[in-house]
Design a protein around this motif. Sequence first.
Motif, PDB file in Angstrom:
ATOM      1  N   ALA A 170       0.829  -1.202   0.000  1.00 57.49           N
ATOM      2  CA  ALA A 170       0.000   0.000   0.000  1.00 57.49           C
ATOM      3  C   ALA A 170       0.866   1.255   0.000  1.00 57.49           C
ATOM      4  O   ALA A 170       1.961   1.274   0.572  1.00 57.49           O
ATOM      5  CB  ALA A 170      -0.908   0.010   1.232  1.00 57.49           C
ATOM      6  N   VAL A 171       0.344   2.295  -0.617  1.00 56.23           N
ATOM      7  CA  VAL A 171       0.967   3.613  -0.590  1.00 56.23           C
ATOM      8  C   VAL A 171       0.338   4.377   0.565  1.00 56.23           C
ATOM      9  O   VAL A 171      -0.885   4.530   0.630  1.00 56.23           O
ATOM     10  CB  VAL A 171       0.745   4.363  -1.914  1.00 56.23           C
ATOM     11  N   LEU A 172       1.192   4.838   1.494  1.00 55.53           N
ATOM     12  CA  LEU A 172       0.696   5.541   2.681  1.00 55.53           C
ATOM     13  C   LEU A 172       0.671   7.046   2.438  1.00 55.53           C
ATOM     14  O   LEU A 172       1.520   7.591   1.734  1.00 55.53           O
ATOM     15  CB  LEU A 172       1.583   5.231   3.885  1.00 55.53           C
ATOM     16  N   VAL A 173      -0.279   7.703   3.067  1.00 55.29           N
ATOM     17  CA  VAL A 173      -0.358   9.161   3.023  1.00 55.29           C
ATOM     18  C   VAL A 173       0.258   9.721   4.312  1.00 55.29           C
ATOM     19  O   VAL A 173       0.490   9.000   5.288  1.00 55.29           O
ATOM     20  CB  VAL A 173      -1.823   9.641   2.879  1.00 55.29           C
ATOM     21  N   GLN A 174       0.500  11.008   4.320  1.00 53.68           N
ATOM     22  CA  GLN A 174       1.036  11.667   5.509  1.00 53.68           C
ATOM     23  C   GLN A 174       0.084  11.484   6.675  1.00 53.68           C
ATOM     24  O   GLN A 174      -1.128  11.620   6.522  1.00 53.68           O
ATOM     25  CB  GLN A 174       1.232  13.143   5.233  1.00 53.68           C
ATOM     26  N   GLY A 175       0.633  11.173   7.827  1.00 52.43           N
ATOM     27  CA  GLY A 175      -0.218  11.015   9.003  1.00 52.43           C
ATOM     28  C   GLY A 175       0.391  10.096  10.034  1.00 52.43           C
ATOM     29  O   GLY A 175       1.606   9.907  10.084  1.00 52.43           O
ATOM     30  N   GLN A 176      -0.473   9.517  10.833  1.00 58.01           N
ATOM     31  CA  GLN A 176      -0.061   8.688  11.956  1.00 58.01           C
ATOM     32  C   GLN A 176      -0.003   7.208  11.573  1.00 58.01           C
ATOM     33  O   GLN A 176      -0.842   6.725  10.827  1.00 58.01           O
ATOM     34  CB  GLN A 176      -1.058   8.820  13.106  1.00 58.01           C
ATOM     35  N   VAL A 177       1.001   6.536  12.132  1.00 60.36           N
ATOM     36  CA  VAL A 177       1.067   5.083  12.100  1.00 60.36           C
ATOM     37  C   VAL A 177       1.015   4.635  13.546  1.00 60.36           C
ATOM     38  O   VAL A 177       1.782   5.105  14.379  1.00 60.36           O
ATOM     39  CB  VAL A 177       2.357   4.577  11.429  1.00 60.36           C
ATOM     40  N   ARG A 178       0.092   3.751  13.856  1.00 60.89           N
ATOM     41  CA  ARG A 178      -0.079   3.273  15.221  1.00 60.89           C
ATOM     42  C   ARG A 178       0.425   1.838  15.308  1.00 60.89           C
ATOM     43  O   ARG A 178      -0.004   0.980  14.535  1.00 60.89           O
ATOM     44  CB  ARG A 178      -1.542   3.331  15.628  1.00 60.89           C
ATOM     45  N   ILE A 179       1.325   1.611  16.252  1.00 57.79           N
ATOM     46  CA  ILE A 179       1.886   0.273  16.474  1.00 57.79           C
ATOM     47  C   ILE A 179       1.490  -0.161  17.871  1.00 57.79           C
ATOM     48  O   ILE A 179       1.835   0.496  18.851  1.00 57.79           O
ATOM     49  CB  ILE A 179       3.417   0.300  16.323  1.00 57.79           C
ATOM     50  N   THR A 180       0.756  -1.259  17.963  1.00 56.12           N
ATOM     51  CA  THR A 180       0.297  -1.760  19.252  1.00 56.12           C
ATOM     52  C   THR A 180       1.195  -2.900  19.693  1.00 56.12           C
ATOM     53  O   THR A 180       1.337  -3.904  18.994  1.00 56.12           O
ATOM     54  CB  THR A 180      -1.159  -2.235  19.161  1.00 56.12           C
ATOM     55  N   THR A 181       1.819  -2.708  20.859  1.00 60.39           N
ATOM     56  CA  THR A 181       2.707  -3.733  21.421  1.00 60.39           C
ATOM     57  C   THR A 181       2.332  -3.930  22.881  1.00 60.39           C
ATOM     58  O   THR A 181       2.134  -2.966  23.609  1.00 60.39           O
ATOM     59  CB  THR A 181       4.174  -3.292  21.348  1.00 60.39           C
ATOM     60  N   GLY A 182       2.224  -5.161  23.288  1.00 59.29           N
ATOM     61  CA  GLY A 182       1.978  -5.456  24.690  1.00 59.29           C
ATOM     62  C   GLY A 182       0.777  -4.737  25.272  1.00 59.29           C
ATOM     63  O   GLY A 182       0.790  -4.360  26.438  1.00 59.29           O
ATOM     64  N   GLY A 183      -0.251  -4.513  24.492  1.00 59.76           N
ATOM     65  CA  GLY A 183      -1.466  -3.887  24.990  1.00 59.76           C
ATOM     66  C   GLY A 183      -1.460  -2.376  24.966  1.00 59.76           C
ATOM     67  O   GLY A 183      -2.462  -1.744  25.285  1.00 59.76           O
ATOM     68  N   SER A 184      -0.334  -1.757  24.617  1.00 56.92           N
ATOM     69  CA  SER A 184      -0.317  -0.295  24.519  1.00 56.92           C
ATOM     70  C   SER A 184       0.032   0.117  23.091  1.00 56.92           C
ATOM     71  O   SER A 184       0.799  -0.560  22.414  1.00 56.92           O
ATOM     72  CB  SER A 184       0.684   0.312  25.500  1.00 56.92           C
ATOM     73  N   ALA A 185      -0.552   1.208  22.662  1.00 57.98           N
ATOM     74  CA  ALA A 185      -0.333   1.698  21.304  1.00 57.98           C
ATOM     75  C   ALA A 185       0.593   2.906  21.331  1.00 57.98           C
ATOM     76  O   ALA A 185       0.503   3.752  22.221  1.00 57.98           O
ATOM     77  CB  ALA A 185      -1.653   2.068  20.658  1.00 57.98           C
ATOM     78  N   GLN A 186       1.486   2.936  20.368  1.00 57.70           N
ATOM     79  CA  GLN A 186       2.385   4.076  20.209  1.00 57.70           C
ATOM     80  C   GLN A 186       2.216   4.603  18.797  1.00 57.70           C
ATOM     81  O   GLN A 186       1.996   3.834  17.864  1.00 57.70           O
ATOM     82  CB  GLN A 186       3.826   3.641  20.444  1.00 57.70           C
ATOM     83  N   GLU A 187       2.322   5.916  18.649  1.00 55.33           N
ATOM     84  CA  GLU A 187       2.121   6.519  17.338  1.00 55.33           C
ATOM     85  C   GLU A 187       3.370   7.240  16.878  1.00 55.33           C
ATOM     86  O   GLU A 187       4.092   7.833  17.681  1.00 55.33           O
ATOM     87  CB  GLU A 187       0.959   7.511  17.377  1.00 55.33           C
TER      88      GLU A 187
END
Length: 90
Positions: free
Chosen positions: A43-60
């Motif tokens: 996929a081609v991503l647009v400008q913005g947030q990427v959210r990565i969920t690890t161990g029950g918490s999400a980081q952006e």
Amino acid sequence: MSALQVELVAADRKVWEGEASMVSARSIEGDLGIMPGHTPVLAVLVQGQVRITTGGSAQEVTIDGGFLSVDEDKVVIVAERVDAGSLATS
């Protein structure tokens, strides 16, 4: 449950690598939510947030656009610039 192997790469460095239970990002075709077992995607991503969920918490992190690929529970996100100030290193 299996986990995703995630690599987040900027043009000048590897920003983060680790396991995650979910990755969310916005592509030119809409929002993507990637979990283990997801079908292969490029996929081609647009400008913005990427959210990565690890161990029950999400980081952006904030990207300026780029590409996302998914294959066999491996997610690679490549962007020209990545603002990962709030992303905990592994």
